[in-house]
Write a protein that holds these residues in place. Structure first.
Motif, PDB file in Angstrom:
ATOM      1  N   ILE A   1       0.682  -1.122  -0.247  1.00 38.09           N
ATOM      2  CA  ILE A   1       0.131  -0.030   0.268  1.00 38.09           C
ATOM      3  C   ILE A   1       0.970   1.224  -0.130  1.00 38.09           C
ATOM      4  O   ILE A   1       0.566   1.959  -0.679  1.00 38.09           O
ATOM      5  CB  ILE A   1      -1.247  -0.071   1.208  1.00 38.09           C
ATOM      6  CG1 ILE A   1      -1.987  -1.240   1.399  1.00 38.09           C
ATOM      7  CG2 ILE A   1      -2.300   1.636   1.505  1.00 38.09           C
ATOM      8  CD1 ILE A   1      -2.068  -1.370   2.682  1.00 38.09           C
TER       9      ILE A   1
ATOM     10  N   TRP B   1       2.061   3.887  -2.892  1.00 43.94           N
ATOM     11  CA  TRP B   1       1.042   4.509  -3.633  1.00 43.94           C
ATOM     12  C   TRP B   1       1.686   6.211  -3.350  1.00 43.94           C
ATOM     13  O   TRP B   1       1.476   6.636  -3.410  1.00 43.94           O
ATOM     14  CB  TRP B   1      -0.253   4.592  -3.183  1.00 43.94           C
ATOM     15  CG  TRP B   1      -1.491   2.929  -4.057  1.00 43.94           C
ATOM     16  CD1 TRP B   1      -1.378   1.887  -3.487  1.00 43.94           C
ATOM     17  CD2 TRP B   1      -1.330   2.876  -5.652  1.00 43.94           C
ATOM     18  NE1 TRP B   1      -1.673   1.123  -5.225  1.00 43.94           N
ATOM     19  CE2 TRP B   1      -1.906   2.366  -5.522  1.00 43.94           C
ATOM     20  CE3 TRP B   1      -1.336   4.239  -6.079  1.00 43.94           C
ATOM     21  CZ2 TRP B   1      -2.304   1.787  -6.940  1.00 43.94           C
ATOM     22  CZ3 TRP B   1      -2.024   4.240  -7.673  1.00 43.94           C
ATOM     23  CH2 TRP B   1      -2.698   3.053  -7.654  1.00 43.94           C
TER      24      TRP B   1
ATOM     25  N   ALA C   1      -1.035   8.475  -5.922  1.00 45.00           N
ATOM     26  CA  ALA C   1      -2.431   8.291  -5.899  1.00 45.00           C
ATOM     27  C   ALA C   1      -3.558   8.874  -6.798  1.00 45.00           C
ATOM     28  O   ALA C   1      -2.040   9.713  -7.495  1.00 45.00           O
ATOM     29  CB  ALA C   1      -2.869   8.363  -4.544  1.00 45.00           C
TER      30      ALA C   1
ATOM     31  N   GLU D   1      -6.463  11.237  -1.115  1.00 46.81           N
ATOM     32  CA  GLU D   1      -6.850   9.400  -1.153  1.00 46.81           C
ATOM     33  C   GLU D   1      -5.295   9.207  -1.678  1.00 46.81           C
ATOM     34  O   GLU D   1      -4.882   8.107  -1.101  1.00 46.81           O
ATOM     35  CB  GLU D   1      -6.941   9.208  -3.332  1.00 46.81           C
ATOM     36  CG  GLU D   1      -7.319   7.594  -2.735  1.00 46.81           C
ATOM     37  CD  GLU D   1      -7.905   6.605  -1.862  1.00 46.81           C
ATOM     38  OE1 GLU D   1      -8.274   7.516  -1.554  1.00 46.81           O
ATOM     39  OE2 GLU D   1      -7.765   6.259  -1.113  1.00 46.81           O
TER      40      GLU D   1
ATOM     41  N   LEU E   1      -4.800   6.250   1.526  1.00 47.50           N
ATOM     42  CA  LEU E   1      -3.465   5.142   1.508  1.00 47.50           C
ATOM     43  C   LEU E   1      -2.523   4.734   2.318  1.00 47.50           C
ATOM     44  O   LEU E   1      -1.975   4.039   2.655  1.00 47.50           O
ATOM     45  CB  LEU E   1      -3.343   5.065  -0.116  1.00 47.50           C
ATOM     46  CG  LEU E   1      -4.002   4.818  -1.015  1.00 47.50           C
ATOM     47  CD1 LEU E   1      -4.160   4.824  -2.705  1.00 47.50           C
ATOM     48  CD2 LEU E   1      -4.697   3.323  -0.555  1.00 47.50           C
TER      49      LEU E   1
ATOM     50  N   SER F   1      -5.673  -2.209  -6.644  1.00 44.31           N
ATOM     51  CA  SER F   1      -5.325  -2.749  -5.127  1.00 44.31           C
ATOM     52  C   SER F   1      -6.391  -2.335  -4.670  1.00 44.31           C
ATOM     53  O   SER F   1      -6.638  -2.127  -3.437  1.00 44.31           O
ATOM     54  CB  SER F   1      -3.999  -1.295  -5.554  1.00 44.31           C
ATOM     55  OG  SER F   1      -3.210  -1.400  -5.387  1.00 44.31           O
ATOM     56  N   THR F   2      -7.518  -1.869  -5.222  1.00 45.59           N
ATOM     57  CA  THR F   2      -8.411  -0.913  -4.232  1.00 45.59           C
ATOM     58  C   THR F   2      -9.920  -2.537  -3.927  1.00 45.59           C
ATOM     59  O   THR F   2     -10.062  -3.002  -2.992  1.00 45.59           O
ATOM     60  CB  THR F   2      -9.970  -0.047  -5.090  1.00 45.59           C
ATOM     61  OG1 THR F   2      -9.225   0.823  -5.202  1.00 45.59           O
ATOM     62  CG2 THR F   2     -10.716  -0.126  -4.680  1.00 45.59           C
TER      63      THR F   2
ATOM     64  N   GLN G   1      -7.855  -4.131  -1.986  1.00 39.85           N
ATOM     65  CA  GLN G   1      -7.668  -3.757  -0.494  1.00 39.85           C
ATOM     66  C   GLN G   1      -9.411  -4.574   0.424  1.00 39.85           C
ATOM     67  O   GLN G   1      -9.753  -4.816   1.293  1.00 39.85           O
ATOM     68  CB  GLN G   1      -7.780  -2.788  -0.158  1.00 39.85           C
ATOM     69  CG  GLN G   1      -7.624  -1.836   1.610  1.00 39.85           C
ATOM     70  CD  GLN G   1      -6.129  -2.834   1.426  1.00 39.85           C
ATOM     71  OE1 GLN G   1      -4.943  -2.686   0.838  1.00 39.85           O
ATOM     72  NE2 GLN G   1      -6.357  -2.588   2.831  1.00 39.85           N
TER      73      GLN G   1
ATOM     74  N   SER H   1     -12.796   0.944   1.597  1.00 41.55           N
ATOM     75  CA  SER H   1     -12.388   0.340  -0.192  1.00 41.55           C
ATOM     76  C   SER H   1     -13.971  -0.352   0.377  1.00 41.55           C
ATOM     77  O   SER H   1     -13.913  -0.607  -1.344  1.00 41.55           O
ATOM     78  CB  SER H   1     -11.783  -0.735   0.789  1.00 41.55           C
ATOM     79  OG  SER H   1     -12.302  -1.461   1.989  1.00 41.55           O
TER      80      SER H   1
END
Lengths: 194, 252
Positions: free
Chosen positions: B25, B28, B32, B37, B41, B97-98, B101, B141
């Motif tokens: 994470i 990022w 991002a 955001e 993160l 990544s979302t 997560q 998320s």
């Protein structure tokens, strides 16, 4: 004269009535005893100088990080508890506590880290909540039994309006979220309840 | 009764999970889609790295070889790392990544809630702190799944394809080896298999609301707990461990 039944600890696990009575955990009861011990009062006031490195209007005692002091044969034991797991301020707080005690000639000192009961923003004192607000950070709401619920909208610390919107639940530090006031348009940090 | 080796291995697995995901994470940071955001993160990464330190600290106490938390984090190679594979996959695009997560947060919530009741006081204490942070993670998320899934045609397409790419890695979260099963029986570790229905309840309705299709359970990969990793972990560790490998004992 009214008499109350004396709780039987062995029954408390099985009797449903006890699960509904909020009992103070043993650690917290011991913390309170230490906080009001007259013999330790001068040390508590001495340690009032140790502030949160990122929010210097709060002392670590008011924040609920400094939990207990214990005077033992082998020196002073200082019990602290971390706020957010990754908060980088904890190391600085520990060093600051040592420095203040050392300067006052208190030795030897052991600083112990305790994880449970987990720190909660409910431990932040009423006076500290007001200091936060004056500093421009909306104080945290009290925690809710519905643990999954989002934080309620805080009042704007600048103008007091309750018409505020959340920009992000993750703000400038782990413990803060970012909001904006719809009335005065100021963006502001709010302390997240935990 | 359980043995200390099983408890050490188990704790180390949880530490590796937290560190590897925290590291992913953190990649990022400054990349991002927008500033808020980026900050969010970085915060989530920090929570995971803090969690990793608590687990590594406890693992170090249990370690028969006397290693400290830094030795455990920085001086073990891929085959000694025990993290789940889903956590080491490269960060991909923001949709990937979302998706990861969200699927991991939805597991962490019921897992940590169950770990709070562990008979091991230290694991219960760590879980008691971490679970409160994971509630913030899950809300974030979940909101992103809704925004991207029910967003533009492009965001929907990317998120759906991310889900399909990652789905087969989710099954490993619900598997436990013999040693872990022993800890389940001793009341120390939560029963991963039993968490599946809670996970489903946190995942499936959100995917539906986001107009996404839940991928079929047609394939699965595992091996992380046995040290059999994807080719990606070595690259992650190379970056993570570089300073300690090049300058042993370095501190700041």
């Amino acid at each position: 004269m009214v008499s109350f039944p004396i709780p039987n600890p062995e029954k408390m696990g099985s009797d449903p009535i006890y699960s509904r009575i909020p009992l103070v955990e043993a650690e917290l009861a011991a913390d309170r005893a230490s906080q009001s011990d007259p013999a330790l009062a001068w040390l508590w006031s001495l340690l009032e100088q140790v502030r949160d490195p990122e929010i210097p209007v709060l002392s670590v005692r008011e924040l609920g990080v400094l939990r207990a002091l214990e005077s033992t044969a082998s020196g002073l034991r200082v019990m602290i508890t971390p706020t957010w797991s990754g908060c980088p301020a904890m190391h600085t707080i520990e060093q600051d506590i040592r420095a203040v005690l050392e300067a006052a000639g208190v030795a030897p000192v052991t600083v112990s880290m305790r994880l449970a009961p987990a720190w909660t923003t409910d431990w932040i004192t009423p006076g500290a909540r007001e200091s936060l607000r004056r500093y421009g950070v909306a104080p945290p709401a009290m925690t809710s039994p519905d643990a999954g619920a989002a934080d309620p909208a805080p009042a704007c610390p600048q103008c007091g309006s309750t018409a505020t919107r959340c920009i992000s639940e993750f703000g400038s530090t782990a413990c803060k979220s970012l909001w904006q006031c719809r009335d005065c348009s100021e963006p502001f940090d709010a302390f997240k309840r935990l | 009764m359980h043995d200390t080796q099983a408890l050490f291995d188990y704790t180390l697995g949880l530490a590796d999970d937290s560190l590897v995901l925290g590291q992913r994470i953190s990649e990022w940071c400054s990349h991002a889609p927008f500033l808020e955001e980026d900050v969010a993160l970085a915060n989530v990464a920090l929570d995971y790295i803090g969690r990793a330190r608590m687990f590594f600290g406890y693992a170090a106490e249990l370690d028969g070889a006397g290693r400290d938390e830094d030795a455990l984090a920085y001086l073990r190679d891929c085959r000694q790392y025990r993290n789940l594979l889903i956590l080491e996959l490269p960060r991909g695009d923001f949709a990937f990544s979302t998706a990861r997560q969200f699927l991991v947060d939805a597991f962490q919530l019921p897992f940590l809630e169950a770990l709070c009741a562990s008979r091991d006081p230290q694991l219960a204490a760590i879980a008691g702190k971490a679970v409160k942070e994971s509630r913030y993670h899950y809300r974030r998320s979940r909101d992103w799944i809704l925004r991207l899934g029910d967003g533009t045609a492009e965001s929907h397409r990317r998120l759906q394809s991310a889900l399909e790419e990652i789905w087969g890695y989710t099954h490993e979260m619900f598997r436990a080896g013999a040693a872990e099963q022993g800890l389940v029986e001793a009341g120390i570790a939560p029963d991963r298999i039993a968490l599946r229905s809670r996970w489903d309840a946190l995942v499936t309705p959100v995917l539906e609301e986001a107009t996404l299709t839940r991928p079929p359970d047609t394939w699965s990969v595992d091996g992380g707990r046995d040290g059999i990793h994807t080719e990606h972990l070595g690259h992650l560790l190379a970056e993570l461990q570089f300073l300690q490998r090049s300058y042993p004992g370095l501190q700041w």
